[in-house]
Scaffold this motif. Structure first.
Motif, PDB file in Angstrom:
ATOM      1  N   LYS A 176       0.826  -1.204   0.000  1.00 43.16           N
ATOM      2  CA  LYS A 176       0.000   0.000   0.000  1.00 43.16           C
ATOM      3  C   LYS A 176       0.859   1.251   0.000  1.00 43.16           C
ATOM      4  CE  LYS A 176      -4.142   1.988   2.079  1.00 43.16           C
ATOM      5  NZ  LYS A 176      -3.662   3.388   1.989  1.00 43.16           N
ATOM      6  N   ALA A 177       1.960   1.221   0.729  1.00 40.55           N
ATOM      7  CA  ALA A 177       2.862   2.366   0.734  1.00 40.55           C
ATOM      8  C   ALA A 177       3.434   2.623  -0.647  1.00 40.55           C
ATOM      9  CB  ALA A 177       3.989   2.141   1.747  1.00 40.55           C
ATOM     10  N   GLN A 178       3.751   1.536  -1.388  1.00 43.36           N
ATOM     11  CA  GLN A 178       4.248   1.708  -2.751  1.00 43.36           C
ATOM     12  C   GLN A 178       3.177   2.329  -3.644  1.00 43.36           C
ATOM     13  OE1 GLN A 178       5.520  -2.459  -3.293  1.00 43.36           O
ATOM     14  NE2 GLN A 178       7.517  -1.663  -3.805  1.00 43.36           N
ATOM     15  N   CYS A 179       1.946   1.863  -3.494  1.00 47.13           N
ATOM     16  CA  CYS A 179       0.851   2.420  -4.292  1.00 47.13           C
ATOM     17  C   CYS A 179       0.646   3.893  -3.946  1.00 47.13           C
ATOM     18  CB  CYS A 179      -0.434   1.641  -4.045  1.00 47.13           C
ATOM     19  SG  CYS A 179      -0.399  -0.070  -4.608  1.00 47.13           S
ATOM     20  N   ASP A 180       0.657   4.222  -2.656  1.00 49.05           N
ATOM     21  CA  ASP A 180       0.467   5.602  -2.233  1.00 49.05           C
ATOM     22  C   ASP A 180       1.576   6.497  -2.758  1.00 49.05           C
ATOM     23  OD1 ASP A 180      -1.753   4.782  -0.893  1.00 49.05           O
ATOM     24  OD2 ASP A 180      -0.847   4.836   1.105  1.00 49.05           O
ATOM     25  N   PRO A 194      -7.569   9.593  -1.180  1.00 47.93           N
ATOM     26  CA  PRO A 194      -7.134   8.205  -0.953  1.00 47.93           C
ATOM     27  C   PRO A 194      -6.783   7.519  -2.265  1.00 47.93           C
ATOM     28  CG  PRO A 194      -9.518   8.394  -0.725  1.00 47.93           C
ATOM     29  CD  PRO A 194      -8.990   9.805  -0.841  1.00 47.93           C
ATOM     30  N   THR A 195      -5.817   6.626  -2.176  1.00 46.64           N
ATOM     31  CA  THR A 195      -5.395   5.883  -3.358  1.00 46.64           C
ATOM     32  C   THR A 195      -6.356   4.739  -3.638  1.00 46.64           C
ATOM     33  OG1 THR A 195      -3.116   6.354  -2.740  1.00 46.64           O
ATOM     34  CG2 THR A 195      -3.461   4.629  -4.382  1.00 46.64           C
ATOM     35  N   TYR A 246      10.674  -3.720   9.562  1.00 49.52           N
ATOM     36  CA  TYR A 246      12.015  -3.306   9.982  1.00 49.52           C
ATOM     37  C   TYR A 246      12.762  -2.582   8.863  1.00 49.52           C
ATOM     38  CZ  TYR A 246      16.658  -3.998  12.174  1.00 49.52           C
ATOM     39  OH  TYR A 246      17.907  -3.839  12.733  1.00 49.52           O
ATOM     40  N   VAL A 247      12.636  -3.073   7.624  1.00 51.90           N
ATOM     41  CA  VAL A 247      13.392  -2.484   6.516  1.00 51.90           C
ATOM     42  C   VAL A 247      12.650  -1.340   5.841  1.00 51.90           C
ATOM     43  CG1 VAL A 247      14.586  -4.664   6.075  1.00 51.90           C
ATOM     44  CG2 VAL A 247      12.524  -4.094   4.753  1.00 51.90           C
ATOM     45  N   ASN A 248      11.400  -1.108   6.214  1.00 54.33           N
ATOM     46  CA  ASN A 248      10.643   0.014   5.654  1.00 54.33           C
ATOM     47  C   ASN A 248      11.081   1.289   6.379  1.00 54.33           C
ATOM     48  OD1 ASN A 248       8.818   1.940   4.835  1.00 54.33           O
ATOM     49  ND2 ASN A 248       7.007   0.672   5.167  1.00 54.33           N
ATOM     50  N   GLU A 249      11.911   2.078   5.726  1.00 56.01           N
ATOM     51  CA  GLU A 249      12.468   3.256   6.394  1.00 56.01           C
ATOM     52  C   GLU A 249      11.436   4.335   6.685  1.00 56.01           C
ATOM     53  OE1 GLU A 249      13.414   4.243   1.988  1.00 56.01           O
ATOM     54  OE2 GLU A 249      12.795   2.531   3.206  1.00 56.01           O
ATOM     55  N   HIS A 250      10.223   4.158   6.177  1.00 58.82           N
ATOM     56  CA  HIS A 250       9.174   5.141   6.422  1.00 58.82           C
ATOM     57  C   HIS A 250       8.134   4.670   7.442  1.00 58.82           C
ATOM     58  CE1 HIS A 250      10.896   7.270   3.075  1.00 58.82           C
ATOM     59  NE2 HIS A 250      10.703   6.236   2.295  1.00 58.82           N
ATOM     60  N   THR A 251       8.381   3.542   8.112  1.00 60.40           N
ATOM     61  CA  THR A 251       7.428   3.065   9.112  1.00 60.40           C
ATOM     62  C   THR A 251       7.170   4.131  10.177  1.00 60.40           C
ATOM     63  OG1 THR A 251       8.030   0.742   8.764  1.00 60.40           O
ATOM     64  CG2 THR A 251       6.988   1.290  10.857  1.00 60.40           C
ATOM     65  N   HIS A 252       8.219   4.785  10.607  1.00 60.94           N
ATOM     66  CA  HIS A 252       8.083   5.826  11.634  1.00 60.94           C
ATOM     67  C   HIS A 252       7.095   6.908  11.193  1.00 60.94           C
ATOM     68  CE1 HIS A 252      10.286   9.056   9.523  1.00 60.94           C
ATOM     69  NE2 HIS A 252      10.828   8.024   8.894  1.00 60.94           N
ATOM     70  N   ASP A 253       7.119   7.242   9.908  1.00 61.10           N
ATOM     71  CA  ASP A 253       6.277   8.329   9.412  1.00 61.10           C
ATOM     72  C   ASP A 253       4.820   7.902   9.306  1.00 61.10           C
ATOM     73  OD1 ASP A 253       5.825  10.922   8.475  1.00 61.10           O
ATOM     74  OD2 ASP A 253       6.111  10.344   6.389  1.00 61.10           O
ATOM     75  N   HIS A 254       4.607   6.650   8.876  1.00 57.20           N
ATOM     76  CA  HIS A 254       3.234   6.146   8.793  1.00 57.20           C
ATOM     77  C   HIS A 254       2.582   6.075  10.172  1.00 57.20           C
ATOM     78  CE1 HIS A 254       3.243   5.094   4.519  1.00 57.20           C
ATOM     79  NE2 HIS A 254       4.467   4.644   4.690  1.00 57.20           N
ATOM     80  N   LEU A 255       3.405   5.960  11.209  1.00 55.77           N
ATOM     81  CA  LEU A 255       2.875   5.851  12.569  1.00 55.77           C
ATOM     82  C   LEU A 255       2.914   7.182  13.322  1.00 55.77           C
ATOM     83  CD1 LEU A 255       4.495   2.436  13.583  1.00 55.77           C
ATOM     84  CD2 LEU A 255       2.219   2.844  12.637  1.00 55.77           C
TER      85      LEU A 255
END
Length: 452
Positions: A176-180, A194-195, A246-255
């Motif tokens: 979903k992050a890739q689609c967004d 929304p996508t 863990y490898v999604n460097e944008h997890t912090h931002d989504h949360l």
């Protein structure tokens, strides 16, 4: 970037090439020489982890069931060997054992007693049911490092779910992050339009498998290092789902639930970095967000378009984001005026902006860089030819690493491994083969064509 060393990673020639750190051609032991690994995995996550250990010099024995690894049946293929299988398994020895037979389980246990590492990627509980779980393995080999890879881990409500990379990527927000990231007006905080759900997953790479394999290898190496101090092995568990978080460097931002100033780019947003076509038709990618504070000024200076600094559309970060298509259009027009990627690089380099050329895998594989770095190697296809696969990315100053050996047919090394590792005699091996405990599938000899 003002030195040749700084520019060494670019796709353009530098004025000076530093002496490379290479061990190619040297006959040195690998850093894991003397470590024996039993690879009970299939498809990709486990096989990739085991291939990394193999490329570091470990003796990896792949244990396949009678129906074989699924990737053996993929295409392209030649001489009974699939290139997908070759890439992940070249250099490993191969034994095929029917573990539905108790005698097959006993063989594997005997091999575990003589090994340093076991890697498996069955669903949680399967190894315990067939008698090869960690507690049993530890009982016969307390120094064993036992790595279990699964989709969602051995605990929790999803522990028994089947897991493939595409499914886990969907479950963990990765897809979903890739689609967004490819939509317009949608931000990680959920604002904007929304996508719409994708009609299909337009990503050919199994990130969840490969990343998980790499994380598993890192954990195995750490456990082997710890064993040097304690003398004890241990069990390692790595889940694909947690790996993708863990490898999604944008997890912090989504949360992130707090406010974010509209005058800052959230989490760098590399999905917005521009791809520009230049005069000769090639495409370049530039690292740096064009709307970002400071980076915008660099682009403007490099393009020699100072008037854009006074354009009200581009006065602030928020206005540049609101008029992002217009900003990129200015950059596209400028890029078309540049004769080739080297000209773009020359303009942007003075401003500290990094440029890469959009290449196919074949183009990079045949580049001077790949040849110099030995990035692609040829592996025997067992049919008189070769298959080109990526080499491991590390070089060691005091060890030889990389792809070595050839891919093996299922069960091709049954006799050799059991004879040398378990000291079994030929009669015992023959009996286990005749009774279906040991199996193999090697090419049938060609039948001579009758001639008149």
């Amino acid at each position: 970037m003002n030195s040749a060393t700084d520019r060494a990673h670019l796709p353009f020639p530098s004025e000076q090439t530093p002496e490379p750190l290479h061990n190619a051609g040297e006959d040195l032991p690998g850093p894991l020489a003397g470590i024996r690994v039993l690879d009970l995995t299939r498809v990709l996550s486990g096989p990739h982890a085991a291939r990394m250990l193999c490329d570091m010099g470990a003796d990896v024995i792949k244990i396949e069931p009678p129906d074989g690894d699924l990737t053996r049946f993929s295409n392209p293929r030649v001489g009974g060997m699939a290139s997908y299988f070759i890439q992940q398994n070249a250099g490993k020895r191969n034994v095929s054992i029917n573990m539905a037979d108790p005698r097959g389980v006993e063989l594997v246990l005997a091999m575990i007693a003589e090994s340093d590492v076991v890697i498996e990627n069955f669903r949680p509980g399967v190894m315990d049911r067939i008698g090869l779980g960690y507690e049993v393995a530890r009982g016969i080999n307390p120094r064993l490092v036992y790595a279990s890879i699964s989709g969602y881990g051995s605990t929790g409500p999803w522990r028994h779910r089947r897991a493939y990379a595409t499914v886990v990527a969907a479950d963990t927000g990765f897809t979903k992050a890739q689609c967004d990231a490819h939509s317009t007006g949608h931000h990680p905080d959920g604002s904007g339009e929304p996508t719409p759900p994708p009609t299909y997953v337009n990503d050919p790479h199994s990130h969840g498998d490969v990343y998980t394999g790499m994380e598993a290898t890192s954990a195995i190496l750490a456990a082997l290092y710890q064993r040097e101090r304690t003398g004890r092995g241990q069990q390692i568990e790595v889940s694909m789902a947690q790996t993708l978080l863990y490898v999604n460097e944008h997890t912090h931002d989504h949360l992130w639930d707090g406010d974010v100033s509209p005058e800052w780019i959230r989490s760098f947003r590399p999905g917005d970095y521009p791809a520009l076509t230049v005069g000769n038709g090639e495409t370049v990618l530039i690292s740096g967000h064009p709307a970002e504070r400071g980076t915008f000024d660099r682009f403007v200076t490099a393009m020699r378009r100072p008037e854009l600094l006074d354009d009200p559309r581009f006065a602030t970060v928020s206005s540049r984001l609101a008029n992002f298509d217009g900003l990129v259009a200015e950059m596209r027009a400028w890029a078309l005026e540049q004769p080739d990627p080297a000209a773009v690089d020359a303009s942007l380099d003075s401003e500290g902006l990094v440029v890469g050329v959009l290449r196919s895998v074949r183009e990079i594989a045949e580049s001077e860089w790949a040849i110099e770095r030995n990035a692609i190697v040829s592996v025997p296809d067992r049919n008189g030819g070769v298959v080109r696969v990526p080499n491991s990315p590390w070089t060691f100053s005091d060890a030889t690493t990389g792809v070595s050996g050839e891919p093996r047919y299922r069960g091709e090394d049954n006799a050799e491994v059991l004879r040398n590792l378990l000291r079994m005699d030929e009669a015992a091996i023959l009996l286990l083969t005749e009774e279906g405990v040991l199996t193999s599938r090697t090419p049938r000899p060609e039948t001579p064509t009758a001639t008149s």
